[in-house]
Scaffold this active site. Sequence first.
Site, PDB file in Angstrom:
ATOM      1  NE  ARG A 164      64.196 -61.286  90.451  1.00  0.00           N
ATOM      2  CZ  ARG A 164      63.653 -62.856  90.662  1.00  0.00           C
ATOM      3  NH1 ARG A 164      65.096 -63.503  90.851  1.00  0.00           N
ATOM      4  NH2 ARG A 164      62.885 -63.110  91.230  1.00  0.00           N
TER       5      ARG A 164
ATOM      6  CE  LYS B  34      69.650 -67.326  84.471  1.00  0.00           C
ATOM      7  NZ  LYS B  34      70.079 -68.815  83.552  1.00  0.00           N
TER       8      LYS B  34
ATOM      9  CD  GLU C  67      66.731 -69.669  75.693  1.00  0.00           C
ATOM     10  OE1 GLU C  67      68.071 -70.128  75.761  1.00  0.00           O
ATOM     11  OE2 GLU C  67      66.271 -69.962  77.062  1.00  0.00           O
TER      12      GLU C  67
ATOM     13  CD  GLU D 269      69.440 -76.681  77.202  1.00  0.00           C
ATOM     14  OE1 GLU D 269      68.215 -76.374  77.371  1.00  0.00           O
ATOM     15  OE2 GLU D 269      70.401 -75.356  77.785  1.00  0.00           O
TER      16      GLU D 269
ATOM     17  CE  LYS E 202      70.614 -72.173  75.873  1.00  0.00           C
ATOM     18  NZ  LYS E 202      70.063 -73.028  77.553  1.00  0.00           N
TER      19      LYS E 202
ATOM     20  CG  HIS F 144      57.710 -91.032  62.025  1.00  0.00           C
ATOM     21  ND1 HIS F 144      57.011 -91.702  61.098  1.00  0.00           N
ATOM     22  CD2 HIS F 144      58.444 -91.733  61.898  1.00  0.00           C
ATOM     23  CE1 HIS F 144      57.465 -93.066  61.840  1.00  0.00           C
ATOM     24  NE2 HIS F 144      58.378 -92.978  62.250  1.00  0.00           N
TER      25      HIS F 144
ATOM     26  CG  ASN G  35      59.107 -59.835  92.052  1.00  0.00           C
ATOM     27  OD1 ASN G  35      58.655 -60.284  90.904  1.00  0.00           O
ATOM     28  ND2 ASN G  35      59.650 -60.548  92.553  1.00  0.00           N
ATOM     29  N   GLY G  36      54.972 -59.654  90.897  1.00  0.00           N
ATOM     30  CA  GLY G  36      54.836 -60.339  91.376  1.00  0.00           C
ATOM     31  C   GLY G  36      53.325 -60.465  91.054  1.00  0.00           C
TER      32      GLY G  36
ATOM     33  CD1 TRP H 127      60.177 -60.236  81.196  1.00  0.00           C
ATOM     34  CD2 TRP H 127      58.624 -60.595  82.167  1.00  0.00           C
ATOM     35  NE1 TRP H 127      60.181 -60.890  80.208  1.00  0.00           N
ATOM     36  CE2 TRP H 127      58.703 -61.600  80.704  1.00  0.00           C
ATOM     37  CE3 TRP H 127      57.708 -61.188  82.639  1.00  0.00           C
ATOM     38  CZ2 TRP H 127      58.085 -62.374  80.112  1.00  0.00           C
ATOM     39  CZ3 TRP H 127      56.253 -62.111  81.977  1.00  0.00           C
ATOM     40  CH2 TRP H 127      56.737 -62.460  81.463  1.00  0.00           C
TER      41      TRP H 127
ATOM     42  CB  CYS I 139      59.583 -57.624  89.046  1.00  0.00           C
ATOM     43  SG  CYS I 139      58.757 -57.047  87.452  1.00  0.00           S
TER      44      CYS I 139
END
Length: 653
Positions: free
Chosen positions: A30, A648, A535, A528, A532, A551, A106-107, A80, A2
Amino acid sequence: MCGIMGFSGNLKNESSVGVVLNGLKSLEYRGYDSSGIAYYDNDDRLIKYIKKSGKLINLSNEFSCIAPLNSDVAIGHIRWATHGKPTDENAHPHIDCSGNIAIVHNGIIENYAALKNKLIKKGHRFTTETDSEVIAHLIEDYISAGKSFYEAVRLTSCELLGAFAVLALDAASRSIAAVKFGPPLVLAQKGDNLYVASDISPLIEYTNDVIFLKNSEIACFYDGKLDITTFKGKKVNKTITKIDWDASRAAKSGFSHFMQKEIFEQPARILDAFSSRVMFNEGTKDNVINLNKIKIKRAKKGFNENTQNSFNEAFAGLDISLEGLKLTKNDIVNSPKIVFIACGSSYYASLAIKYMMETICGLSVIVEYGSEFRYENFPISQNDIFVGISQSGETADTNSALEVAKAKRAKILSITNVPGSQITGLSNKGVIYTHAGPEVGVASTKAFTTQLLCGLLLALYVREKSGFMPGYQWLNPRNIFKNLVELPKKMEKILFMDETLKDIAKKYYKSSNFLYLGRGILYPIALEGALKLKEISYIHAEGYPAGEMKHGPIALVDENMPVLFLLSNNMLSTKTISNIEEVKARGGRVIAVADYEPEIDGLSDLIRIPETLEVLSPVLYTVPLQLFAYHIAALKGTDIDQPRNLAKSVTVE
Ligand code: F6R
């Protein structure tokens, strides 16, 4: 998670709604499942609002359909979802029963259910499924009991449990109040205008002078006057912080996506991260080379790599200055362990930094996920050094884990990109800023590579301060310095391979699964690279240590499984080549990223990158993986800058 933005003031060419809408665009990373704006209509003298599910464009379209607005106060939100589906109704702002109070939040309000029941019993009518709506009704309740708007906001803040950054708009006084307890809030006052936002990115368009609210503070702005108090009502005098971010860095500048622009920005940002912090100086004033603005004092004397003494002497020539870091020699030598705490890409950066620290300082390092650490029975001593790594500095899991360590009086430092973010307040031993500038693409790129670089600087700093000797004589400081200086140019060379990477992406973008394999310091980069791809292209990808393939993951290998290997010309190369042969023998298609020309027949694709020191290699190997993921996602037509379900800044657990 948010984003909130508010404006109060008077601009010649724009209404408050225009400013808030513009600010929400910068905050869209956000959260982007719904958005809304409440504004005071100067003509009709009342609060009006529009809220829409979906991307911000839906809200802008609604506003573009109404006549030019006459309004000087507005608050907005980009959501969000946590409590309640991302519908029009659940989108913020939330309005009280009288229509005189609007809030954005926000929260998470942990005691919302109890508050809601109490307010319903008093006759308040709720229209959404959110936790946030209680805030509007609670303020209304206090106002009905005769309190001023400010007092009502203050008393409401004292009743809320959880984490909240709130903006409240009052029709009667035409003022806005900003409340912080947890999520960030930044203010900027320019003349009679007040801007307030979840972070600095929407503010730098107007001014670089900002005020960071602290927890339990309330800012109230009315008639050009800003008052800041604590929740207890005590007046607070705040200092203004100058931000060195450049507004143009938050624009796409001709690139198709922010992520693409941020990938291409990396050579410059890497340079920003180390140029004023590292010097190599053997006491001579001549032979100053000016390369990319960096002044390098070249040593005259030859450097003998064969003796421990010469290693020590020459290391003294490498001067690392990390402004704001308060870690002393005693802190380092008395520390039983160094623990890195992070999430997502920042966690993978920490894994690579662990290799750097162990190689450069000879110290053992533990890396922990923030989300796991806080619920583990991890033994913490007050001599331990904790390093939090976070691009946003607002990741709840990382910050809560650091709070656990801080409560046990451990030493905390952080590597972050965002000045004034929450992690900076937790860091009693200082902060290393990555200087990456605003990162808008949700998938981390330049933030990740600058974190790696700052981790390397931290390792060099710890080495310099402590005098610890790892015994790797080949890792001489002049060599580190020389390779550091060459890094931006080498990165540029990889960026020039963009078209090649696009061609390779064309061969693979229809694949459903990928394996990314690397060894040693390149294993975190395999993780990483896989992240990427996942995502932004929604293709399933796994990162693994190459030696672990046999393995288990090898069972997945067939002609439909592309396997991307990170291969370096070091003592592990023959082992990785054996793993490549094992994949080929099972019909797998092999893509290799290598810093040399490996003698392997039947590679499907080779991405040849420049060579550098092993401790710096993660920075270079990351770039082709970013470009590869970017082109695959572009070919698939996904929403690269705002991938589905992601945000983000993850400010909830
Ligand atoms: C990946 C990504 C996330 C973040 C993670 C931590 O591209 O961006 O995995 O790395 O959410 O965020 P920060 O670094 O802000 O703590």
